[in-house]
Design an enzyme around this catalytic site. Structure first.
Site, short mmCIF file in Angstrom:
data_model
loop_
_atom_site.label_atom_id
_atom_site.label_comp_id
_atom_site.label_asym_id
_atom_site.label_seq_id
_atom_site.Cartn_x
_atom_site.Cartn_y
_atom_site.Cartn_z
CB SER A 71 -12.25 -1.63 3.04
OG SER A 71 -11.04 -1.60 2.36
CE LYS A 102 -8.90 4.69 4.31
NZ LYS A 102 -8.49 5.05 2.97
NE ARG A 119 -3.63 2.16 2.76
CZ ARG A 119 -3.40 3.27 3.44
NH1 ARG A 119 -2.21 3.46 4.02
NH2 ARG A 119 -4.33 4.20 3.56
#
Ligand SMILES: Cc1ncc(COP(=O)(O)OP(=O)(O)O)c(N)n1
Ligand SMILES: Cc1ncsc1CCOP(=O)(O)O
Ligand SMILES: [Mg+2]
Length: 367
Positions: free
Chosen positions: A253, A282, A184
């Site tokens: 997700s 996040k 990521r």
């Protein structure tokens, strides 16, 4: 009674008979041996009777062509090729490589049998062409099955963040037993992403770990990753499935029950559950809290990973809420000793999984 095809060796020019027979004999042996090696893993390593049966049936079909007439020309002492071996044949780094090498050997042998078989008996060429396609399908199914098994066995999921020590940290975690990694990086350019993803993929596969790419199906395909992780704003699962085929992993997700049910209905292989706790990784996403973890524990019928703000200090709360798989970024990427943290997480996750498994086998009155 084995139904043996009638071979017309005597129709060939005399001088070609021994060579052709020896080629066919050697490659029949090669294909059968390679399949046997793959079959043993399907049977004892994967416990898959379906895959083991396909290997066995292919082997038996090949054996029908392995007639005494062909074996009669065998001349092992006079074979100039017995000493020839490639250094790569001497070592196998892991089961994946071993399977790959033997499937490749089987496919090559089947191709030889298809081509030389045409000189021998017309039906032999077409029979081995069919078997070669079956060997390709076997390879794809085996790879897909291996991936799903590994996913099921993975309790800890490392999602990476951009770091100067990216490879060292990931390798340290792999040394600690990590089997699932997601690449990521939300800001790097595509050329960098491509290079880093390719290297990480190789590193993970060297350790027999799964390698997943965040957000990008194209990148996952480009580096031959095991799958992709898609958020609610990313491409639909059905489209990703079309692009990736049936055997790669797709994760989704989820932050609430409706998203979870939709992800399951759409065919996700696993889901992320969270952010459980607020996290700077996040920051834009509100925490779901442990309530959603409890919901997942009761309702999710696929592998699910609690994610968001999880570290060794709050792990027990997440486990007590019913999680037995977690995904983390900072807890490993920023750890002073990523191997130790990985080992700690895995040991705790294995402990609760073993306990729950044991309890689920107890009579209701003792559970
Ligand atoms: C295992 C796992 N769960 C959730 C996420 C978050 O995905 P997404 O919502 O698409 O957010 P970004 O990671 O793309 O910022 C994840 N990556 N992995
Ligand atoms: C990518 C993502 N999706 C939900 S929470 C999260 C980040 C988790 O990061 P950390 O483990 O550092 O809190
Ligand atoms: Mg995303």
């Amino acid at each position: 009674m084995v139904d043996r095809p009638k071979l017309l060796l005597s129709d060939l020019p005399l001088q070609a008979q021994p060579a052709l027979s020896r080629i066919l004999d050697a490659n029949l042996d090669r294909a059968r041996e390679g399949l046997r090696i793959v079959e043993e893993w399907c049977r004892f390593g994967l416990n898959s009777s379906e895959l083991a049966t396909e290997c066995k049936q292919l082997r038996q079909e090949i054996a029908k062509w392995h007639t005494p007439e062909l074996r009669a020309f065998r001349d092992t002492l006079g074979d100039v090729g017995t000493e020839l071996s490639h250094p790569q044949e001497e070592t196998r780094a892991n089961i994946g490589q071993l399977l790959q090498a033997n499937l490749c050997r089987v496919q090559e042998a089947l191709r030889v049998l298809e081509e030389y078989g045409k000189l021998y008996l017309a039906e032999m060429g077409s029979a081995f062409k069919q078997m070669r396609y079956r060997a390709y399908v076997l390879e794809t199914n085996l790879l897909g099955y291996q991936r799903q098994q590994k996913l099921l066995q993975s309790s800890l999921y490392l999602v990476t963040s951009a770091s100067e020590n990216l490879f060292a940290v990931v390798e340290a975690a792999l040394e600690g037993g990590l089997t699932l990694v997601q690449y990521r990086d939300k800001t790097a350019n595509d050329d960098v992403r491509f290079e880093v993803a390719g290297k990480l993929c190789k590193l993970c596969h060297h350790y027999e770990a799964l390698f997943i790419v965040n957000d990008r199906v194209d990148l996952a395909l480009a580096v031959d990753a095991d799958g992709v992780h898609l958020g609610q704003q990313d491409m639909p699962i059905a489209t990703a499935r079309q692009l990736l085929g049936p055997h790669r992993i797709i994760g989704r997700s989820t932050t609430n029950p409706a998203e979870m049910q939709r992800a399951i209905a759409e065919g996700a292989d696993y889901i992320g559950v969270g952010p459980v706790f607020a996290t700077p990784t996040k920051a834009e996403k509100a925490a779901t809290g442990l309530e959603y973890v409890r919901y997942a524990a009761q309702n999710a019928n696929l592998p699910w990973f609690a994610i968001g703000g999880i570290d060794p200090s709050n792990l027990n709360d997440v486990l007590s809420a019913g999680a037995d798989r977690i995904a983390v970024v900072r807890a490993i990427m920023q750890a002073e000793q990523p191997t130790l943290v990985t080992q700690y997480f895995i040991s705790q996750l294995t402990r609760v999984q073993t306990l729950r498994n044991y309890r689920s086998h107890l009579p209701q009155s003792h559970a």
